[in-house]
Design a protein around this motif. Structure first.
Motif, PDB file in Angstrom:
ATOM      1  N   LEU A   1       9.004  -2.265  -4.928  1.00 18.44           N
ATOM      2  CA  LEU A   1       7.585  -2.588  -5.064  1.00 18.44           C
ATOM      3  C   LEU A   1       6.834  -1.542  -5.883  1.00 18.44           C
ATOM      4  N   VAL A   2       7.375  -0.330  -5.954  1.00 19.50           N
ATOM      5  CA  VAL A   2       6.704   0.755  -6.678  1.00 19.50           C
ATOM      6  C   VAL A   2       6.483   0.390  -8.138  1.00 19.50           C
TER       7      VAL A   2
ATOM      8  N   GLN B   1       0.824  -1.205   0.000  1.00 24.94           N
ATOM      9  CA  GLN B   1       0.000   0.000   0.000  1.00 24.94           C
ATOM     10  C   GLN B   1       0.859   1.256   0.000  1.00 24.94           C
ATOM     11  N   MET B   2       1.964   1.222   0.736  1.00 21.89           N
ATOM     12  CA  MET B   2       2.901   2.342   0.728  1.00 21.89           C
ATOM     13  C   MET B   2       3.441   2.586  -0.670  1.00 21.89           C
ATOM     14  N   ALA B   3       3.839   1.506  -1.342  1.00 25.95           N
ATOM     15  CA  ALA B   3       4.383   1.618  -2.690  1.00 25.95           C
ATOM     16  C   ALA B   3       3.343   2.160  -3.666  1.00 25.95           C
TER      17      ALA B   3
ATOM     18  N   THR C   1       5.632   6.927   4.567  1.00 26.36           N
ATOM     19  CA  THR C   1       5.718   5.885   5.581  1.00 26.36           C
ATOM     20  C   THR C   1       4.412   5.102   5.616  1.00 26.36           C
ATOM     21  N   ASN C   2       4.353   4.121   6.504  1.00 27.16           N
ATOM     22  CA  ASN C   2       3.117   3.355   6.653  1.00 27.16           C
ATOM     23  C   ASN C   2       2.041   4.128   7.394  1.00 27.16           C
TER      24      ASN C   2
ATOM     25  N   THR D   1       9.653   4.230   3.845  1.00 28.50           N
ATOM     26  CA  THR D   1      10.110   3.443   4.984  1.00 28.50           C
ATOM     27  C   THR D   1       9.003   3.367   6.027  1.00 28.50           C
ATOM     28  N   GLU D   2       9.077   2.388   6.915  1.00 29.18           N
ATOM     29  CA  GLU D   2       8.160   2.370   8.045  1.00 29.18           C
ATOM     30  C   GLU D   2       8.419   3.603   8.913  1.00 29.18           C
TER      31      GLU D   2
END
Length: 220
Positions: free
Chosen positions: A35-36, A11-13, A178-179, A148-149
Protein backbone atom coordinates in the motif's frame (compact mmCIF):
# COMPACT_ATOMS: atom_id res chain seq x y z
CA UNK A 1 -10.54 7.19 29.67
CA UNK A 2 -9.26 9.11 26.67
CA UNK A 3 -10.59 7.83 23.36
CA UNK A 4 -8.23 7.06 20.49
CA UNK A 5 -8.69 5.76 16.98
CA UNK A 6 -6.17 3.27 15.54
CA UNK A 7 -4.92 4.04 12.07
CA UNK A 8 -6.31 2.11 9.12
CA UNK A 9 -3.91 0.15 6.95
CA UNK A 10 -3.96 2.92 4.37
CA UNK A 11 -3.16 5.49 7.05
CA UNK A 12 -0.30 3.31 8.29
CA UNK A 13 1.10 3.10 4.77
CA UNK A 14 0.79 6.86 4.28
CA UNK A 15 2.54 7.50 7.61
CA UNK A 16 5.46 5.29 6.64
CA UNK A 17 5.70 6.77 3.14
CA UNK A 18 6.30 10.21 4.65
CA UNK A 19 9.53 8.94 6.23
CA UNK A 20 11.13 7.35 3.16
CA UNK A 21 14.16 9.49 2.24
CA UNK A 22 14.32 11.11 -1.16
CA UNK A 23 16.41 9.13 -3.63
CA UNK A 24 15.83 5.74 -1.97
CA UNK A 25 15.51 2.38 -3.70
CA UNK A 26 12.88 0.48 -1.75
CA UNK A 27 11.37 -3.00 -1.80
CA UNK A 28 7.77 -3.31 -0.62
CA UNK A 29 6.88 -6.72 0.80
CA UNK A 30 3.61 -8.57 0.35
CA UNK A 31 0.57 -7.38 2.33
CA UNK A 32 0.32 -3.97 3.99
CA UNK A 33 3.72 -2.84 2.62
CA UNK A 34 2.40 -2.81 -0.96
CA UNK A 35 0.00 0.00 0.00
CA UNK A 36 2.98 2.33 0.54
CA UNK A 37 3.32 2.70 -3.24
CA UNK A 38 0.08 4.71 -3.31
CA UNK A 39 1.34 7.31 -0.82
CA UNK A 40 4.84 8.32 -1.92
CA UNK A 41 4.85 12.12 -1.49
CA UNK A 42 4.62 14.10 -4.70
CA UNK A 43 7.99 15.34 -5.86
CA UNK A 44 9.95 12.75 -3.88
CA UNK A 45 12.08 10.40 -5.96
CA UNK A 46 11.65 6.85 -4.65
CA UNK A 47 12.47 3.84 -6.83
CA UNK A 48 10.23 0.91 -5.89
CA UNK A 49 11.50 -2.64 -6.42
CA UNK A 50 9.65 -5.95 -6.54
CA UNK A 51 11.49 -9.26 -6.26
CA UNK A 52 9.67 -10.77 -9.23
CA UNK A 53 11.72 -8.42 -11.42
CA UNK A 54 10.49 -4.82 -11.48
CA UNK A 55 12.27 -1.57 -10.70
CA UNK A 56 10.32 1.67 -10.93
CA UNK A 57 6.83 0.66 -9.80
CA UNK A 58 4.19 3.30 -9.38
CA UNK A 59 0.89 3.34 -7.48
CA UNK A 60 -1.91 0.85 -8.05
CA UNK A 61 -3.67 1.35 -11.40
CA UNK A 62 -7.18 2.70 -11.82
CA UNK A 63 -9.75 -0.09 -12.41
CA UNK A 64 -10.04 0.87 -16.08
CA UNK A 65 -6.28 1.04 -16.64
CA UNK A 66 -5.09 -2.38 -15.48
CA UNK A 67 -2.36 -4.12 -17.43
CA UNK A 68 -3.02 -7.83 -16.68
CA UNK A 69 0.63 -8.69 -17.32
CA UNK A 70 2.06 -6.16 -14.88
CA UNK A 71 2.01 -7.48 -11.30
CA UNK A 72 4.16 -7.29 -8.20
CA UNK A 73 5.45 -10.20 -6.10
CA UNK A 74 2.08 -10.37 -4.33
CA UNK A 75 0.30 -10.86 -7.67
CA UNK A 76 -1.31 -7.42 -7.41
CA UNK A 77 -1.64 -5.19 -10.46
CA UNK A 78 0.79 -2.28 -10.46
CA UNK A 79 1.88 0.55 -12.72
CA UNK A 80 5.32 1.36 -14.07
CA UNK A 81 6.79 4.85 -13.86
CA UNK A 82 8.76 6.47 -16.66
CA UNK A 83 12.20 4.88 -16.73
CA UNK A 84 11.02 1.70 -14.98
CA UNK A 85 12.31 -1.69 -16.08
CA UNK A 86 11.69 -5.44 -16.05
CA UNK A 87 14.29 -8.17 -15.59
CA UNK A 88 14.78 -11.79 -14.64
CA UNK A 89 14.01 -12.81 -11.05
CA UNK A 90 17.62 -13.96 -10.62
CA UNK A 91 18.78 -10.42 -11.43
CA UNK A 92 16.21 -9.09 -8.98
CA UNK A 93 17.67 -11.20 -6.19
CA UNK A 94 21.16 -10.11 -7.19
CA UNK A 95 20.00 -6.56 -6.46
CA UNK A 96 18.74 -7.68 -3.04
CA UNK A 97 21.68 -9.86 -2.06
CA UNK A 98 24.19 -7.40 -3.47
CA UNK A 99 23.16 -4.74 -0.97
CA UNK A 100 21.69 -2.38 -3.57
CA UNK A 101 18.40 -1.70 -1.74
CA UNK A 102 18.37 1.26 0.62
CA UNK A 103 15.28 0.01 2.43
CA UNK A 104 12.84 -2.88 2.56
CA UNK A 105 9.38 -2.68 4.13
CA UNK A 106 8.04 -5.97 5.46
CA UNK A 107 5.06 -7.29 7.36
CA UNK A 108 5.53 -9.28 10.56
CA UNK A 109 3.97 -11.77 12.91
CA UNK A 110 6.38 -10.68 15.67
CA UNK A 111 9.29 -8.29 16.16
CA UNK A 112 11.58 -8.64 19.18
CA UNK A 113 13.06 -5.72 21.09
CA UNK A 114 16.51 -6.54 19.64
CA UNK A 115 15.19 -6.37 16.05
CA UNK A 116 14.68 -10.08 15.44
CA UNK A 117 11.98 -10.61 12.84
CA UNK A 118 9.45 -13.44 12.52
CA UNK A 119 7.23 -13.08 9.46
CA UNK A 120 7.18 -16.33 7.51
CA UNK A 121 5.58 -19.01 9.68
CA UNK A 122 3.35 -19.39 12.73
CA UNK A 123 2.30 -22.38 14.77
CA UNK A 124 -1.07 -22.41 13.00
CA UNK A 125 -1.41 -25.57 10.90
CA UNK A 126 -4.03 -23.79 8.77
CA UNK A 127 -1.51 -21.12 7.73
CA UNK A 128 1.19 -22.70 5.56
CA UNK A 129 4.69 -21.21 5.90
CA UNK A 130 5.75 -18.91 3.05
CA UNK A 131 9.14 -17.32 3.41
CA UNK A 132 9.36 -16.00 -0.17
CA UNK A 133 12.15 -13.43 -0.41
CA UNK A 134 11.77 -12.17 3.17
CA UNK A 135 15.03 -13.65 4.46
CA UNK A 136 17.01 -12.17 1.59
CA UNK A 137 15.32 -8.79 1.94
CA UNK A 138 15.66 -8.50 5.72
CA UNK A 139 19.40 -9.11 5.54
CA UNK A 140 20.21 -7.74 2.09
CA UNK A 141 18.66 -4.28 2.37
CA UNK A 142 20.62 -1.54 4.13
CA UNK A 143 17.62 -0.88 6.40
CA UNK A 144 14.52 -2.90 7.26
CA UNK A 145 11.26 -1.40 8.43
CA UNK A 146 8.21 -3.35 9.53
CA UNK A 147 4.58 -2.33 9.11
CA UNK A 148 1.99 -4.35 10.99
CA UNK A 149 -0.93 -4.09 13.38
CA UNK A 150 0.24 -3.57 16.95
CA UNK A 151 -1.56 -6.68 18.21
CA UNK A 152 -3.11 -9.85 16.82
CA UNK A 153 -6.85 -10.17 16.30
CA UNK A 154 -6.98 -11.80 19.72
CA UNK A 155 -5.18 -8.83 21.30
CA UNK A 156 -1.78 -10.48 21.83
CA UNK A 157 1.21 -8.15 21.31
CA UNK A 158 3.27 -8.47 18.16
CA UNK A 159 6.11 -6.40 19.62
CA UNK A 160 7.74 -8.71 22.14
CA UNK A 161 10.84 -9.38 24.22
CA UNK A 162 11.65 -12.57 22.29
CA UNK A 163 9.98 -14.01 19.19
CA UNK A 164 8.10 -17.27 19.71
CA UNK A 165 7.64 -17.92 16.00
CA UNK A 166 10.37 -19.16 13.61
CA UNK A 167 12.79 -16.34 12.86
CA UNK A 168 13.20 -14.74 9.47
CA UNK A 169 16.32 -12.74 10.39
CA UNK A 170 18.29 -11.83 13.49
CA UNK A 171 18.51 -8.19 14.56
CA UNK A 172 17.38 -6.94 11.16
CA UNK A 173 14.61 -4.44 12.00
CA UNK A 174 15.36 -0.78 12.69
CA UNK A 175 11.85 0.70 12.82
CA UNK A 176 8.25 -0.48 13.26
CA UNK A 177 5.08 1.23 12.05
CA UNK A 178 1.85 -0.02 13.61
CA UNK A 179 -1.74 1.16 13.72
CA UNK A 180 -0.94 2.73 17.10
CA UNK A 181 2.64 3.98 17.01
CA UNK A 182 6.01 4.43 15.35
CA UNK A 183 8.76 2.67 17.29
CA UNK A 184 12.51 2.49 16.68
CA UNK A 185 14.57 -0.56 17.55
CA UNK A 186 17.74 0.54 19.32
CA UNK A 187 20.40 -0.83 21.64
CA UNK A 188 18.05 0.12 24.49
CA UNK A 189 15.19 -1.80 22.94
CA UNK A 190 11.93 -0.26 21.71
CA UNK A 191 12.01 3.55 21.63
CA UNK A 192 8.70 5.33 21.04
CA UNK A 193 8.81 7.98 18.32
CA UNK A 194 5.13 8.73 17.70
CA UNK A 195 1.68 7.49 18.64
CA UNK A 196 -1.91 8.11 17.62
CA UNK A 197 -3.68 11.06 19.28
CA UNK A 198 -5.47 10.22 22.51
CA UNK A 199 -3.49 7.04 23.21
CA UNK A 200 -1.72 7.21 26.56
CA UNK A 201 1.73 5.76 27.11
CA UNK A 202 0.23 3.40 29.70
CA UNK A 203 -2.37 2.10 27.24
CA UNK A 204 0.25 1.62 24.55
CA UNK A 205 2.57 -0.18 26.95
CA UNK A 206 -0.27 -2.52 27.95
CA UNK A 207 -0.52 -3.55 24.27
CA UNK A 208 3.23 -4.04 23.89
CA UNK A 209 5.08 -7.17 24.99
CA UNK A 210 8.35 -5.41 25.86
CA UNK A 211 9.31 -2.19 27.62
CA UNK A 212 8.83 1.05 25.69
CA UNK A 213 11.52 3.68 26.19
CA UNK A 214 10.92 7.40 25.78
CA UNK A 215 13.41 10.01 24.66
CA UNK A 216 13.02 13.72 25.26
CA UNK A 217 12.60 14.55 21.57
CA UNK A 218 9.98 11.83 21.04
CA UNK A 219 6.35 12.79 20.48
CA UNK A 220 5.21 11.69 23.91
Amino acid sequence: MTEFTPMSRKQMAARLAQDIPDGSTVNLGIGIPTLVADYIPEGREVMLHSENGILGMGPAPAPDAINPWLINAGKQHVTLLKGGSFFHQADSFAIIRGGHLDLCVLGAFEVAQNGDLANWATLDANMPPAVGGAMDLALGAKRSWVITEHTTREGAPKLVEHCAYPLTALGAVQRIYTNLAVIDVTERGFVLRDRVPGLSLEALQARTGAKLHIEEHADA
